[in-house]
Scaffold this motif. Structure first.
Motif, PDB file in Angstrom:
ATOM      1  N   ALA A  39     -22.548  -8.345  49.712  1.00 34.02           N
ATOM      2  CA  ALA A  39     -23.726  -7.566  49.067  1.00 34.02           C
ATOM      3  C   ALA A  39     -24.595  -7.302  50.320  1.00 34.02           C
ATOM      4  CB  ALA A  39     -24.338  -8.149  47.898  1.00 34.02           C
ATOM      5  N   PRO A  40     -24.439  -6.329  51.237  1.00 32.26           N
ATOM      6  CA  PRO A  40     -25.070  -6.177  52.382  1.00 32.26           C
ATOM      7  C   PRO A  40     -26.693  -5.533  52.369  1.00 32.26           C
ATOM      8  CG  PRO A  40     -23.399  -4.764  52.659  1.00 32.26           C
ATOM      9  CD  PRO A  40     -23.168  -5.621  51.442  1.00 32.26           C
ATOM     10  N   ASN A  41     -26.996  -4.874  51.038  1.00 28.97           N
ATOM     11  CA  ASN A  41     -28.006  -3.961  50.687  1.00 28.97           C
ATOM     12  C   ASN A  41     -28.700  -5.042  50.053  1.00 28.97           C
ATOM     13  OD1 ASN A  41     -29.563  -1.872  51.007  1.00 28.97           O
ATOM     14  ND2 ASN A  41     -28.860  -1.001  48.788  1.00 28.97           N
ATOM     15  N   GLU A  42     -28.284  -6.245  49.294  1.00 26.66           N
ATOM     16  CA  GLU A  42     -29.193  -7.199  48.714  1.00 26.66           C
ATOM     17  C   GLU A  42     -29.928  -7.875  49.961  1.00 26.66           C
ATOM     18  OE1 GLU A  42     -29.934  -7.450  45.664  1.00 26.66           O
ATOM     19  OE2 GLU A  42     -28.722  -5.805  45.589  1.00 26.66           O
ATOM     20  N   MET A  43     -31.177  -8.367  49.598  1.00 25.45           N
ATOM     21  CA  MET A  43     -31.897  -9.233  50.588  1.00 25.45           C
ATOM     22  C   MET A  43     -32.442 -10.079  49.898  1.00 25.45           C
ATOM     23  SD  MET A  43     -33.681  -6.148  52.888  1.00 25.45           S
ATOM     24  CE  MET A  43     -34.150  -7.267  54.092  1.00 25.45           C
ATOM     25  N   THR A  44     -32.624 -11.353  50.773  1.00 22.50           N
ATOM     26  CA  THR A  44     -33.221 -12.768  50.238  1.00 22.50           C
ATOM     27  C   THR A  44     -34.883 -12.242  50.169  1.00 22.50           C
ATOM     28  OG1 THR A  44     -31.557 -13.967  51.221  1.00 22.50           O
ATOM     29  CG2 THR A  44     -33.779 -15.237  50.555  1.00 22.50           C
ATOM     30  N   ALA A  45     -35.389 -12.696  48.951  1.00 24.25           N
ATOM     31  CA  ALA A  45     -36.768 -12.339  48.506  1.00 24.25           C
ATOM     32  C   ALA A  45     -37.571 -13.487  48.275  1.00 24.25           C
ATOM     33  CB  ALA A  45     -37.065 -11.388  47.620  1.00 24.25           C
ATOM     34  N   VAL A  46     -38.867 -13.868  48.446  1.00 25.47           N
ATOM     35  CA  VAL A  46     -39.587 -15.050  48.114  1.00 25.47           C
ATOM     36  C   VAL A  46     -40.954 -14.454  47.442  1.00 25.47           C
ATOM     37  CG1 VAL A  46     -40.923 -16.969  49.149  1.00 25.47           C
ATOM     38  CG2 VAL A  46     -38.560 -16.317  50.006  1.00 25.47           C
ATOM     39  N   GLU A  47     -41.150 -14.949  46.308  1.00 28.48           N
ATOM     40  CA  GLU A  47     -42.299 -14.611  45.624  1.00 28.48           C
ATOM     41  C   GLU A  47     -43.324 -15.405  46.076  1.00 28.48           C
ATOM     42  OE1 GLU A  47     -43.915 -14.005  41.017  1.00 28.48           O
ATOM     43  OE2 GLU A  47     -41.853 -13.681  41.539  1.00 28.48           O
ATOM     44  N   ILE A  48     -44.598 -14.487  46.373  1.00 26.58           N
ATOM     45  CA  ILE A  48     -45.600 -15.205  46.750  1.00 26.58           C
ATOM     46  C   ILE A  48     -47.010 -14.217  46.288  1.00 26.58           C
ATOM     47  CG2 ILE A  48     -47.336 -15.519  48.633  1.00 26.58           C
ATOM     48  CD1 ILE A  48     -44.926 -15.645  50.490  1.00 26.58           C
ATOM     49  N   ASP A  49     -47.519 -14.935  45.320  1.00 25.56           N
ATOM     50  CA  ASP A  49     -48.820 -14.226  44.724  1.00 25.56           C
ATOM     51  C   ASP A  49     -48.567 -12.834  44.025  1.00 25.56           C
ATOM     52  OD1 ASP A  49     -50.648 -15.980  46.018  1.00 25.56           O
ATOM     53  OD2 ASP A  49     -51.272 -14.669  47.594  1.00 25.56           O
ATOM     54  N   GLY A  50     -47.499 -13.204  43.359  1.00 23.38           N
ATOM     55  CA  GLY A  50     -46.932 -12.309  42.370  1.00 23.38           C
ATOM     56  C   GLY A  50     -46.184 -11.140  42.882  1.00 23.38           C
ATOM     57  N   HIS A  51     -45.520 -11.127  44.232  1.00 23.04           N
ATOM     58  CA  HIS A  51     -45.068  -9.888  44.881  1.00 23.04           C
ATOM     59  C   HIS A  51     -44.008 -10.759  45.653  1.00 23.04           C
ATOM     60  CE1 HIS A  51     -47.715  -6.630  44.283  1.00 23.04           C
ATOM     61  NE2 HIS A  51     -48.807  -7.866  44.735  1.00 23.04           N
TER      62      HIS A  51
END
Length: 194
Positions: A62-74
């Motif tokens: 899934a190359p279009n998927e990216m790891t994301a981390v939530e900080i302050d609601g974003h």
């Protein structure tokens, strides 16, 4: 009769000046809030990246998927470094108008598919100065998995506000864009991997 027209015109003029000043001050306040947000969030993003396990990336299927981390609601996918402008900016995973007031946002694509498009407000501490970039300048994007992608500016262009297909065509590996000051066009910086 002339004095009534003159007085009325002066009142209308004064009201317009006050309205323009209020709009200017509101925009400056939003820009200051955005700069404070960048200053608060960026160190947290860098810290999260430094703590990341070496093989903790996403599924290569899934190359279009990216790891994301939530900080302050974003949810953040990483950060941009634009050395020529002295900017380091967190990048929010998905764009909407409220998120753009906080930080630049991924509009579409991903670094692994060589079609990342990032939108930002024209605040001075966001994408306001990107029109000063020149071919040959560098831009780096570091994702939440700790991988840094190096880009070189190829073209700085102006597109119409409705040129969505042209903006996302994927002809360049990285595109940065923001509105010009009257909102009628998009300042667009096109980059290729270096």
């Amino acid at each position: 009769m002339r004095s009534k027209l003159g007085t009325g015109s002066m009142i209308v003029g004064a009201v317009l000046v006050v309205a323009a000043l209020a709009l200017f001050l509101a925009n400056q306040w939003e820009a200051a809030q955005a700069a404070a947000s960048v200053d608060a969030v960026l160190p947290q993003i860098v810290s999260e990246i430094e703590q990341e396990e070496p093989d903790a990336g996403q599924d290569p299927a899934a190359p279009n998927e990216m790891t994301a981390v939530e900080i302050d609601g974003h949810s953040y996918i990483g950060y941009l470094s634009i050395p020529g402008l002295g900017l380091e900016l967190p990048v929010i995973a998905d764009w909407d108008y409220d998120s753009l007031k906080v930080a630049p946002c991924r509009y579409s694509g991903a670094p692994k598919t060589n079609d990342l498009v990032i939108a930002g407000h024209n605040y001075i501490r966001h994408f306001g100065p990107i029109d000063r970039l020149q071919p040959g300048d560098t831009v780096d994007f570091t994702d939440m998995d700790g991988e840094t992608y190096h880009y070189e500016v190829k073209v700085v262009d102006i597109l119409s506000a409705t040129a969505v297909e042209e903006m996302t065509s994927g002809a360049y590996d990285l595109t940065l864009f923001t509105c010009n000051y009257d909102g009628q066009a998009r300042i667009t910086v096109r980059c290729d991997r270096s």
